[in-house]
Motif scaffolding. Structure first.
Motif, PDB file in Angstrom:
ATOM      1  N   GLU A  27       8.521  -3.866  12.297  1.00  0.00           N
ATOM      2  CA  GLU A  27       7.622  -2.715  12.160  1.00  0.00           C
ATOM      3  C   GLU A  27       6.358  -3.104  11.403  1.00  0.00           C
ATOM      4  O   GLU A  27       5.245  -2.734  11.799  1.00  0.00           O
ATOM      5  CB  GLU A  27       8.348  -1.572  11.438  1.00  0.00           C
ATOM      6  CG  GLU A  27       7.484  -0.357  11.173  1.00  0.00           C
ATOM      7  CD  GLU A  27       7.101   0.424  12.425  1.00  0.00           C
ATOM      8  OE1 GLU A  27       6.231   1.288  12.321  1.00  0.00           O
ATOM      9  OE2 GLU A  27       7.666   0.165  13.504  1.00  0.00           O
ATOM     10  N   TRP A  28       6.508  -3.851  10.324  1.00  0.00           N
ATOM     11  CA  TRP A  28       5.342  -4.255   9.538  1.00  0.00           C
ATOM     12  C   TRP A  28       4.405  -5.131  10.364  1.00  0.00           C
ATOM     13  O   TRP A  28       3.190  -4.979  10.320  1.00  0.00           O
ATOM     14  CB  TRP A  28       5.775  -4.970   8.263  1.00  0.00           C
ATOM     15  CG  TRP A  28       6.501  -4.079   7.287  1.00  0.00           C
ATOM     16  CD1 TRP A  28       6.559  -2.709   7.303  1.00  0.00           C
ATOM     17  CD2 TRP A  28       7.278  -4.490   6.162  1.00  0.00           C
ATOM     18  NE1 TRP A  28       7.326  -2.245   6.246  1.00  0.00           N
ATOM     19  CE2 TRP A  28       7.785  -3.314   5.534  1.00  0.00           C
ATOM     20  CE3 TRP A  28       7.602  -5.718   5.616  1.00  0.00           C
ATOM     21  CZ2 TRP A  28       8.582  -3.348   4.395  1.00  0.00           C
ATOM     22  CZ3 TRP A  28       8.398  -5.770   4.476  1.00  0.00           C
ATOM     23  CH2 TRP A  28       8.884  -4.581   3.872  1.00  0.00           C
ATOM     24  N   TRP A  95       1.620  -8.165   0.344  1.00  0.00           N
ATOM     25  CA  TRP A  95       2.710  -8.511  -0.561  1.00  0.00           C
ATOM     26  C   TRP A  95       3.535  -7.297  -0.932  1.00  0.00           C
ATOM     27  O   TRP A  95       3.115  -6.155  -0.775  1.00  0.00           O
ATOM     28  CB  TRP A  95       2.188  -9.202  -1.819  1.00  0.00           C
ATOM     29  CG  TRP A  95       1.057  -8.520  -2.531  1.00  0.00           C
ATOM     30  CD1 TRP A  95      -0.275  -8.637  -2.241  1.00  0.00           C
ATOM     31  CD2 TRP A  95       1.125  -7.627  -3.655  1.00  0.00           C
ATOM     32  NE1 TRP A  95      -1.016  -7.876  -3.123  1.00  0.00           N
ATOM     33  CE2 TRP A  95      -0.189  -7.237  -3.998  1.00  0.00           C
ATOM     34  CE3 TRP A  95       2.185  -7.119  -4.413  1.00  0.00           C
ATOM     35  CZ2 TRP A  95      -0.476  -6.386  -5.054  1.00  0.00           C
ATOM     36  CZ3 TRP A  95       1.902  -6.261  -5.475  1.00  0.00           C
ATOM     37  CH2 TRP A  95       0.584  -5.903  -5.783  1.00  0.00           C
ATOM     38  N   LEU A  96       4.753  -7.563  -1.425  1.00  0.00           N
ATOM     39  CA  LEU A  96       5.623  -6.542  -2.005  1.00  0.00           C
ATOM     40  C   LEU A  96       5.546  -6.666  -3.510  1.00  0.00           C
ATOM     41  O   LEU A  96       5.679  -7.765  -4.058  1.00  0.00           O
ATOM     42  CB  LEU A  96       7.077  -6.764  -1.576  1.00  0.00           C
ATOM     43  CG  LEU A  96       7.543  -6.106  -0.288  1.00  0.00           C
ATOM     44  CD1 LEU A  96       8.946  -6.605   0.062  1.00  0.00           C
ATOM     45  CD2 LEU A  96       7.527  -4.593  -0.389  1.00  0.00           C
ATOM     46  N   CYS A 145      -6.965  -1.380   6.234  1.00  0.00           N
ATOM     47  CA  CYS A 145      -5.576  -1.357   5.751  1.00  0.00           C
ATOM     48  C   CYS A 145      -5.529  -0.393   4.556  1.00  0.00           C
ATOM     49  O   CYS A 145      -5.780  -0.788   3.427  1.00  0.00           O
ATOM     50  CB  CYS A 145      -5.181  -2.772   5.353  1.00  0.00           C
ATOM     51  SG  CYS A 145      -3.453  -2.974   4.981  1.00  0.00           S
ATOM     52  N   THR A 146      -5.224   0.861   4.821  1.00  0.00           N
ATOM     53  CA  THR A 146      -5.334   1.895   3.793  1.00  0.00           C
ATOM     54  C   THR A 146      -4.095   1.982   2.904  1.00  0.00           C
ATOM     55  O   THR A 146      -2.988   1.631   3.341  1.00  0.00           O
ATOM     56  CB  THR A 146      -5.547   3.279   4.440  1.00  0.00           C
ATOM     57  OG1 THR A 146      -4.361   3.623   5.178  1.00  0.00           O
ATOM     58  CG2 THR A 146      -6.756   3.281   5.363  1.00  0.00           C
ATOM     59  N   PRO A 147      -4.265   2.474   1.680  1.00  0.00           N
ATOM     60  CA  PRO A 147      -3.101   2.698   0.812  1.00  0.00           C
ATOM     61  C   PRO A 147      -2.080   3.644   1.453  1.00  0.00           C
ATOM     62  O   PRO A 147      -0.878   3.465   1.291  1.00  0.00           O
ATOM     63  CB  PRO A 147      -3.704   3.309  -0.455  1.00  0.00           C
ATOM     64  CG  PRO A 147      -5.126   2.861  -0.463  1.00  0.00           C
ATOM     65  CD  PRO A 147      -5.526   2.754   0.979  1.00  0.00           C
ATOM     66  N   SER A 152       3.238   4.552   3.719  1.00  0.00           N
ATOM     67  CA  SER A 152       4.064   5.023   4.834  1.00  0.00           C
ATOM     68  C   SER A 152       5.015   3.926   5.325  1.00  0.00           C
ATOM     69  O   SER A 152       6.186   4.192   5.601  1.00  0.00           O
ATOM     70  CB  SER A 152       3.148   5.487   5.970  1.00  0.00           C
ATOM     71  OG  SER A 152       3.903   5.785   7.110  1.00  0.00           O
ATOM     72  N   LEU A 153       4.525   2.703   5.418  1.00  0.00           N
ATOM     73  CA  LEU A 153       5.364   1.586   5.871  1.00  0.00           C
ATOM     74  C   LEU A 153       6.363   1.148   4.802  1.00  0.00           C
ATOM     75  O   LEU A 153       7.395   0.570   5.116  1.00  0.00           O
ATOM     76  CB  LEU A 153       4.484   0.408   6.285  1.00  0.00           C
ATOM     77  CG  LEU A 153       3.685   0.613   7.571  1.00  0.00           C
ATOM     78  CD1 LEU A 153       2.653  -0.493   7.734  1.00  0.00           C
ATOM     79  CD2 LEU A 153       4.614   0.667   8.778  1.00  0.00           C
ATOM     80  N   SER A 154       6.062   1.429   3.541  1.00  0.00           N
ATOM     81  CA  SER A 154       6.964   1.068   2.437  1.00  0.00           C
ATOM     82  C   SER A 154       8.152   2.017   2.340  1.00  0.00           C
ATOM     83  O   SER A 154       9.247   1.611   1.942  1.00  0.00           O
ATOM     84  CB  SER A 154       6.213   1.095   1.102  1.00  0.00           C
ATOM     85  OG  SER A 154       5.162   0.183   1.074  1.00  0.00           O
ATOM     86  N   SER A 155       7.940   3.282   2.659  1.00  0.00           N
ATOM     87  CA  SER A 155       8.966   4.313   2.436  1.00  0.00           C
ATOM     88  C   SER A 155      10.331   3.981   3.029  1.00  0.00           C
ATOM     89  O   SER A 155      11.340   4.073   2.325  1.00  0.00           O
ATOM     90  CB  SER A 155       8.478   5.668   2.947  1.00  0.00           C
ATOM     91  OG  SER A 155       7.416   6.109   2.141  1.00  0.00           O
TER      92      SER A 155
END
Length: 192
Positions: A27-28, A95-96, A145-147, A152-155
């Motif tokens: 997905e990322w 990065w994470l 590449c917005t916050p 949304s992709l982190s959730s």
């Protein structure tokens, strides 16, 4: 300079956490158009980048690492959101991050830096320590590449287990052009 190798010290990421990251990579990769993605076997949190160093200093570096871990105990880390380094329209690194930077990590970083300085004259970076796991480099999309996109992709990732115990540190050798690119040379356990 054939007897020189490029090395760094780091916290390796346990298999269960790497598995969580890998499960979200499709997905990322679809949503975030970076050109170079890190091989999952190379995921880590850098402590100190030492750079090109003579192979003959490895035993001194191992001794410095031994000294640092002897004064450090196991501690937990919790991963957090995706983030970027660089401009939003052209980020250089994906990065994470960590939910918080525990004092135990800062102390380990400091102790290791001091031990490496005493052992081999290593000088730590002057900029503040920003622990993270690099996932990808070189953004190649037209959209910013917005916050909000990163949140949304982190959730979905943050719904899973993202906490792990740091129980060892590793000295890695960089092997440019190879996969995996990082070869563990020395692994030392922290106090229980």
């Amino acid at each position: 300079m054939a007897d020189n190798i490029r090395i760094f010290t780091a916290i390796s990421i346990p298999a269960n956490i790497t598995g969580q990251i890998v499960s979200h990579l499709p997905e990322w990769k679809t949503q975030l158009k970076f050109q170079r993605w890190v091989d999952p076997r190379d995921l880590h949190i850098t402590l100190h980048f030492i750079g090109d160093t003579s192979i003959s200093t490895i035993s001194d570096i191992k001794q410095a690492m031994t000294e640092a871990v002897s004064r450090s105990s196991v501690f937990p880390l919790e991963l957090s959101n995706l983030d970027i380094f660089g401009r939003k329209d052209q980020p250089s690194v994906l990065w994470l991050g960590l939910k918080e930077i525990p004092e135990s990590l800062l102390q380990l970083h400091d102790k290791l830096g001091q031990s490496l300085h005493s052992a081999v004259g290593f000088t730590s970076e002057t900029r503040p320590y920003r622990p993270h796991i690099t996932l990808a480099r070189k953004y190649a999309a037209n959209e910013t590449c917005t916050p909000e996109m990163l949140q949304s992709l982190s959730s979905p990732f943050l719904q899973h287990q993202t906490t792990f115990d740091v129980n060892r540190i590793t000295l890695y050798r960089t092997r440019l052009g190879e996969r995996p690119m990082y070869e563990p040379l020395v692994e030392l356990e922290l106090n229980k």
